[in-house]
Design an enzyme around this catalytic site. Structure first.
Site, PDB file in Angstrom:
ATOM      1  N   LYS A 184      -9.643 -12.557   0.700  1.00 44.57           N
ATOM      2  CA  LYS A 184      -9.746 -11.623   1.978  1.00 44.57           C
ATOM      3  C   LYS A 184      -9.797 -10.160   1.661  1.00 44.57           C
ATOM      4  O   LYS A 184      -9.065  -9.579   0.892  1.00 44.57           O
ATOM      5  CB  LYS A 184      -8.465 -11.914   2.842  1.00 44.57           C
ATOM      6  CG  LYS A 184      -8.467 -11.192   4.079  1.00 44.57           C
ATOM      7  CD  LYS A 184      -8.114  -9.767   4.144  1.00 44.57           C
ATOM      8  CE  LYS A 184      -7.831  -9.085   5.567  1.00 44.57           C
ATOM      9  NZ  LYS A 184      -7.694  -7.509   5.458  1.00 44.57           N
ATOM     10  N   GLY A 246       3.228  -7.710   3.610  1.00 43.25           N
ATOM     11  CA  GLY A 246       3.541  -8.555   2.648  1.00 43.25           C
ATOM     12  C   GLY A 246       4.660  -9.615   3.309  1.00 43.25           C
ATOM     13  O   GLY A 246       4.379 -10.898   3.333  1.00 43.25           O
ATOM     14  N   GLU A 265       3.652  -9.340  -4.387  1.00 46.86           N
ATOM     15  CA  GLU A 265       4.226  -8.001  -4.998  1.00 46.86           C
ATOM     16  C   GLU A 265       4.327  -6.868  -3.984  1.00 46.86           C
ATOM     17  O   GLU A 265       2.943  -6.529  -3.597  1.00 46.86           O
ATOM     18  CB  GLU A 265       3.132  -8.045  -6.228  1.00 46.86           C
ATOM     19  CG  GLU A 265       3.846  -6.754  -7.356  1.00 46.86           C
ATOM     20  CD  GLU A 265       3.227  -5.316  -6.956  1.00 46.86           C
ATOM     21  OE1 GLU A 265       4.244  -4.633  -6.213  1.00 46.86           O
ATOM     22  OE2 GLU A 265       2.374  -4.950  -7.400  1.00 46.86           O
ATOM     23  N   CYS A 302       2.410   0.685  -7.856  1.00 45.41           N
ATOM     24  CA  CYS A 302       3.521   0.064  -7.726  1.00 45.41           C
ATOM     25  C   CYS A 302       4.544   0.168  -8.629  1.00 45.41           C
ATOM     26  O   CYS A 302       5.728  -0.108  -8.438  1.00 45.41           O
ATOM     27  CB  CYS A 302       3.137  -1.526  -7.487  1.00 45.41           C
ATOM     28  SG  CYS A 302       2.132  -2.122  -8.836  1.00 45.41           S
ATOM     29  N   GLU A 392      10.737   2.514  -0.499  1.00 47.17           N
ATOM     30  CA  GLU A 392       9.658   3.108  -1.318  1.00 47.17           C
ATOM     31  C   GLU A 392       8.751   3.990  -0.348  1.00 47.17           C
ATOM     32  O   GLU A 392       8.704   3.818   0.787  1.00 47.17           O
ATOM     33  CB  GLU A 392       8.715   1.924  -1.885  1.00 47.17           C
ATOM     34  CG  GLU A 392       7.521   2.671  -2.692  1.00 47.17           C
ATOM     35  CD  GLU A 392       6.482   1.461  -2.716  1.00 47.17           C
ATOM     36  OE1 GLU A 392       5.617   1.752  -4.045  1.00 47.17           O
ATOM     37  OE2 GLU A 392       6.368   0.318  -2.299  1.00 47.17           O
TER      38      GLU A 392
END
Length: 507
Positions: A184, A246, A265, A302, A392
């Site tokens: 995707k 996610g 992740e 990340c 984050e």
């Protein structure tokens, strides 16, 4: 609105470039955008069914044939290198040098997996010979091997348009395992995705692989992603992106009638513990290094080290001064897309609204789709009392946490959620405290490093890019390094099977 690279703006499905779905316009940093088809459930279904048909052949190809295929993909990407750099930089704002390095990393990953499967150790082959005379019961002949699981869905990542997207680590490891892949595409760099897909299509033709071995479905909404995760023929999913996106997809994967592994992740704050002697001996140098790591790529990694934990006192004050000085000349940087930029603005607003934080440095006012660095400081007690501070902020923002003593640093370490990385800045005299922290930190992160910074993930056999939740959705996996192939394999035992019926690698 048309591009100069001859892009079709279509999906690659079963070896054909097809339309389907409403069109969306790309939003490059420079130059005009282009229109791309936005696929949905129908396009995903067609791609996945082609992948399932391809698996009946591709899943039983030889390791040598798949290795040659991976090498061919790398070669075809390199042929298109100039076009990839130009469009990738225009779409994302990443410097050309960064994209050229990322292209090398992408091709290196493909070749690493090619070599890995040629060697064959990943198969973990085991054989218990039959013992027909054993008493009180005979033992059958048992042979075990790792086998591919079937079609895999992959989501392109915003911050790595090459290394973690169309032909990135998830795709490379799944293809190496023998699994067809449906990608995707990420709407932030659809032109880059199409050019890479063209390279894979050329390699499929060169190597005689089934046409459904790889597909790219472009999309700028959630429908295609949801359809990919919930399609009954998809056996696993690889994802790199935000926690919110996610987690939603992870929940869908778990809620299926037949749940599947979702290897997500989701990012982390990647704490850096600066221990007392290290702070005293080289605090300024550590501060400068942290500032450089924090702002690398405008903080869009990340593994960005979002917090620093250090002893309170003059050393902490000096660290903050040195970090601010290092950031003083950092100009606002362009962010990957409007969504990432908006997320950073919201994150800074959240930090500014916290009564627990004291601003230390804020860069100049940034234009649209740009970000300036910011650092804050607080105490361990205040940080622990406000859980939202552990979330984050994707961009060049960091928090320095002052601690009273080793016990408080250990308490803070125990309170950490799962991380991709944890760093120790230490000198020999910090050994006792470091030894006390290690059993705690080992449970918190997939990678622990000393006297460095976590930005920069080596592609190697021993690398782990993963960690306990919420850094990832599967603590036992890595998305970087050769161990990543194990995500898309499962052990199969063959009992008393005629050798002529066994997979070639068990002959």
């Amino acid at each position: 609105m048309r591009d100069q690279n001859g892009l079709t703006g279509k999906h690659l499905i079963d070896g054909e470039w097809i339309g389907g779905g409403m069109a969306f316009a790309s939003k490059p940093v420079t130059g005009e955008g282009a229109f791309f088809a936005s696929g949905g459930a129908a396009e995903i279904d067609r791609a996945v069914r082609a992948a399932e048909a391809a698996f009946e052949t591709y899943g039983w190809t030889t390791r040598a044939a798949r290795a040659d295929f991976l090498d061919a993909i790398a070669e075809e990407i390199e042929v298109r290198g100039e076009a990839l750099t130009a469009i990738g930089s225009a779409e994302t704002g990443l410097p050309e040098a960064r994209l050229e390095g990322e292209r090398g990393r992408t091709c290196g990953q493909l070749r690493l997996f090619a070599q890995h499967i040629r060697e064959g150790g990943y198969l973990d082959r085991r054989h218990d010979v039959a013992l027909p005379e054993r008493s009180p019961l005979p033992r059958p002949d048992l042979r075990m091997i790792q086998r591919p699981i079937g079609p895999v869905g992959v989501f392109g990542a915003s911050n790595f348009p090459l290394a973690f997207s169309t032909a990135g680590g998830d795709t490379a490891s799944a293809l190496a395992a023998g699994c067809p892949v449906v990608v995707k595409g990420h709407p932030g760099h659809p032109g880059t995705g199409e050019i890479v897909a063209r390279a894979i299509a050329a390699a499929i033709e060169r190597c005689g692989m089934p046409s459904g071995t790889f597909a790219l479905v472009q999309s700028n909404d959630n429908a295609a992603g949801e359809a990919l995760v919930t399609h009954p023929l998809i056996r696993a999913v690889g994802f790199t992106g935000s926690f919110r996106g996610g987690k939603a997809l992870f929940d869908l994967a778990c809620a299926r009638p037949e749940p599947i592994p979702f290897f997500g992740e989701l990012g982390a704050i990647n704490p850096v513990f600066v221990l007392p002697e290290a702070l005293a001996e080289r605090g300024d140098a550590i501060a400068s290094g942290w500032a450089a790591s924090l702002t690398m790529g405008v903080g869009q990694f990340c593994t960005n080290p979002g917090i620093v934990v250090l002893p309170e006192g003059e050393g902490a004050a000096g660290f903050l001064r040195a970090a601010a000085e290092a950031l003083a000349d950092v100009a606002p940087g362009v962010m990957l897309n409007d969504g990432v930029a908006a997320g950073y603005v919201a994150g800074i607003a959240r930090l500014n609204g916290s009564g627990a934080l004291t601003p230390v440095f804020r860069g100049p006012e940034a234009p649209a789709r740009h970000a300036s660095p910011a650092i804050y400081e607080t105490t361990a007690e205040a940080w622990l009392a406000e859980p939202a501070l552990a979330e984050e902020v994707f961009g060049p923002a960091g928090i320095v946490i002052r601690t009273k003593d080793a016990a408080e640093r250990a308490t803070l370490a125990r309170a950490l959620a799962g991380q991709l990385t944890v760093t120790l800045q230490m000198e020999p005299g910090d050994g006792d405290e470091a030894r006390g922290l290690m059993p705690i930190l080992e449970r918190k992160a997939g990678r622990i490093l000393a006297n460095g910074f976590p930005t920069g993930v080596e592609v190697a056999d021993a690398m782990v890019h993963g960690g306990p939740y919420p850094a990832t959705t599967n603590f036992g996996a890595t998305s970087v390094g050769t161990l990543a192939i194990r995500r898309f394999l499962r052990p199969v035992c063959f009992q008393n099977i005629d050798p002529a019926l066994l997979p070639d690698d068990l002959q």
